[in-house]
Design an enzyme around this catalytic site. Structure first.
Site, PDB file in Angstrom:
ATOM      1  N   ASP A 105       0.833  -1.231   0.011  1.00  0.00           N
ATOM      2  CA  ASP A 105       0.054   0.122  -0.018  1.00  0.00           C
ATOM      3  C   ASP A 105       0.926   1.211  -0.019  1.00  0.00           C
ATOM      4  O   ASP A 105       1.762   1.293   0.391  1.00  0.00           O
ATOM      5  CB  ASP A 105      -1.045  -0.155   1.196  1.00  0.00           C
ATOM      6  CG  ASP A 105      -0.413   0.052   2.524  1.00  0.00           C
ATOM      7  OD1 ASP A 105       0.808  -0.579   2.695  1.00  0.00           O
ATOM      8  OD2 ASP A 105      -0.806   0.676   3.611  1.00  0.00           O
ATOM      9  N   GLU A 141       0.071  -0.862   5.959  1.00  0.00           N
ATOM     10  CA  GLU A 141       1.183  -0.217   6.673  1.00  0.00           C
ATOM     11  C   GLU A 141       1.080   1.260   6.784  1.00  0.00           C
ATOM     12  O   GLU A 141       1.287   1.694   7.797  1.00  0.00           O
ATOM     13  CB  GLU A 141       2.496  -0.714   6.145  1.00  0.00           C
ATOM     14  CG  GLU A 141       3.840  -0.389   6.942  1.00  0.00           C
ATOM     15  CD  GLU A 141       4.350   1.062   6.879  1.00  0.00           C
ATOM     16  OE1 GLU A 141       5.206   1.342   7.884  1.00  0.00           O
ATOM     17  OE2 GLU A 141       3.768   1.876   5.940  1.00  0.00           O
ATOM     18  N   GLU A 173      12.006  -1.016   4.071  1.00  0.00           N
ATOM     19  CA  GLU A 173      11.712   0.501   4.156  1.00  0.00           C
ATOM     20  C   GLU A 173      12.838   1.103   3.765  1.00  0.00           C
ATOM     21  O   GLU A 173      13.917   0.925   4.218  1.00  0.00           O
ATOM     22  CB  GLU A 173      11.466   1.056   5.547  1.00  0.00           C
ATOM     23  CG  GLU A 173      10.023   0.455   6.044  1.00  0.00           C
ATOM     24  CD  GLU A 173       8.764   1.224   5.459  1.00  0.00           C
ATOM     25  OE1 GLU A 173       8.978   1.754   4.996  1.00  0.00           O
ATOM     26  OE2 GLU A 173       7.659   0.397   5.888  1.00  0.00           O
ATOM     27  N   HIS A 219       6.383  10.049   0.504  1.00  0.00           N
ATOM     28  CA  HIS A 219       5.256  10.736   0.996  1.00  0.00           C
ATOM     29  C   HIS A 219       4.971  11.952   0.120  1.00  0.00           C
ATOM     30  O   HIS A 219       4.169  12.727   0.583  1.00  0.00           O
ATOM     31  CB  HIS A 219       4.839  10.770   2.446  1.00  0.00           C
ATOM     32  CG  HIS A 219       4.790   9.394   3.170  1.00  0.00           C
ATOM     33  ND1 HIS A 219       4.162   9.308   4.387  1.00  0.00           N
ATOM     34  CD2 HIS A 219       5.022   8.250   2.622  1.00  0.00           C
ATOM     35  CE1 HIS A 219       4.168   8.026   4.542  1.00  0.00           C
ATOM     36  NE2 HIS A 219       4.552   7.356   3.833  1.00  0.00           N
TER      37      HIS A 219
END
Length: 377
Positions: free
Chosen positions: A70, A135, A164, A350
């Site tokens: 996701d 997540e 990550e 992000h």
């Protein structure tokens, strides 16, 4: 396989608009590839969340790749220079939502496993994948539920590598061998609404709580230790008032967060917070949410295997770090597994126009493959 394998699979995954908690078809794409090299595929759906547990082998030790399919929402599409779900390469950079966080790492994990199994079909132990689509969201029906399922059937992970994006200044410079705990609170300070011209008939919760809030901000909660920075306290939201300039608010709501080290516990932080609030004679309600416990993987087999692989592939002497936010490693570490986070640069995660250096993708797959070689051969 050729030099573009990791990029090709990355592009395939990036084309899936898997905004949390939707997986779209990412896990199916990965599962098909893994099934072809002898992995047993187990889909675990909890509520609206798709999870994948894939394992090759039945014996210990178990090396597990962990990650999430996701991604966070894109924000304004007009602000992007290209469609976030139609990945583009421009000037050596791969643009797309999830390019850094963390679909390129997922691709590198699959490619590394394919190459490793081809070279070592009779490797020792087991290779596993724990992949979720929850997540970036509440993290309620994702990794934590898969771990509960594995624990219930006593299926243990020995080493876990979370993909990550850990690198900071250049690829491979940082790996995360732990994370601070995260404790959230919602504090409601109770006052009495009234007219600002008659303060003696009201009780202003902002004024009344200001000294307590200042003390919370100024308190030294601990000094950290060799592995963790000092615990931090941050207020993220304050809301009070009606919007009018002549009304004393009746209540004030605060949201705050502790990112805490292993020098304190969540319960200790709660007790000390309440002591401060009570000392200032505040009327309040408070609720707590524990997002994750701190965890630490000391230098051992997994850390050594990763450091050796990074140095061999990139020439970089990697540093260990516990900084940053939380990850799903917080759910896996309490089972006793050694957990490490290793991925691409995190500078644009992000963000609008999220991207990753194309030149880092094949080296990442090589590092993952060498870690497998260091631990399972």
């Amino acid at each position: 396989m050729n030099a573009s394998d990791t990029l090709d699979l990355s592009l395939q995954l990036l084309r899936q608009p898997s905004v949390t908690p939707v997986d779209h078809t990412c896990q199916s794409i990965m599962a098909d590839r893994l099934a072809n090299i002898g992995f047993n595929i187990e889909s675990m759906r909890f509520e609206d969340v798709d999870n994948l547990w894939a394992r090759r082998g039945t014996t210990s030790p178990v090396f597990c790749f962990a990650g999430h399919t996701d991604v966070v929402p894109t924000g304004s599409l007009d602000a992007w220079n290209s469609d976030p779900f139609l990945p583009e390469i421009r000037e050596g950079k791969l643009y797309g939502r999830g390019s850094a966080d963390m679909k390129t790492a997922l691709a590198a994990m699959v490619i590394a496993s394919e190459r490793f199994v081809a070279q070592h079909p009779n490797h020792k132990g087991s290779i596993a994948f724990l992949i979720t689509s929850d997540e970036e969201g509440p993290s309620i029906n994702g990794t934590v539920k898969v771990v509960e399922t594995l624990e219930a059937r006593q299926e243990k992970i020995t080493w876990c590598l979370v993909g990550e994006p850990s690198s900071t200044q250049r690829f491979g410079d940082i790996v995360k061998n732990g994370r601070r705990g995260s404790l959230n609170a919602h504090l409601t300070v109770k006052g009495k609404q009234g007219h600002v011209a008659y303060p003696h008939l009201a009780l202003n919760p902002i004024h009344h709580a200001s000294k307590a809030i200042a003390e919370l901000c100024d308190t030294v909660w601990d000094h950290g230790n060799e592995y963790f920075p000092a615990t931090s306290f941050q207020i993220s939201n304050i809301q009070a008032g009606t919007g009018a300039t002549n009304v004393v608010p009746g209540t004030m709501d605060l949201l705050f967060n502790f990112r805490y080290s292993t020098e304190v516990t969540a319960d200790e932080l709660k007790i000390r917070t309440l002591e401060i609030l009570d000392r200032h004679a505040i009327d309040y309600d408070i609720s707590w949410t524990l997002s994750g416990l701190p965890f630490l993987t000391p230098v051992g087999e997994l850390v050594t295997a990763a450091r050796t692989a990074i140095l061999e592939v990139t020439g970089v002497e990697t540093e260990l770090s516990t900084s940053g936010g939380t990850s799903d490693g917080r759910f896996i570490a309490p089972t006793g597994a050694q957990v490490l986070e290793l991925g691409v640069l995190n500078a644009t995660i992000h963000q609008i126009n999220e991207h990753v250096n194309v030149a880092d993708l094949e080296p990442l797959a090589e590092i993952y493959e060498k870690i497998l070689e260091n631990l399972l051969t």
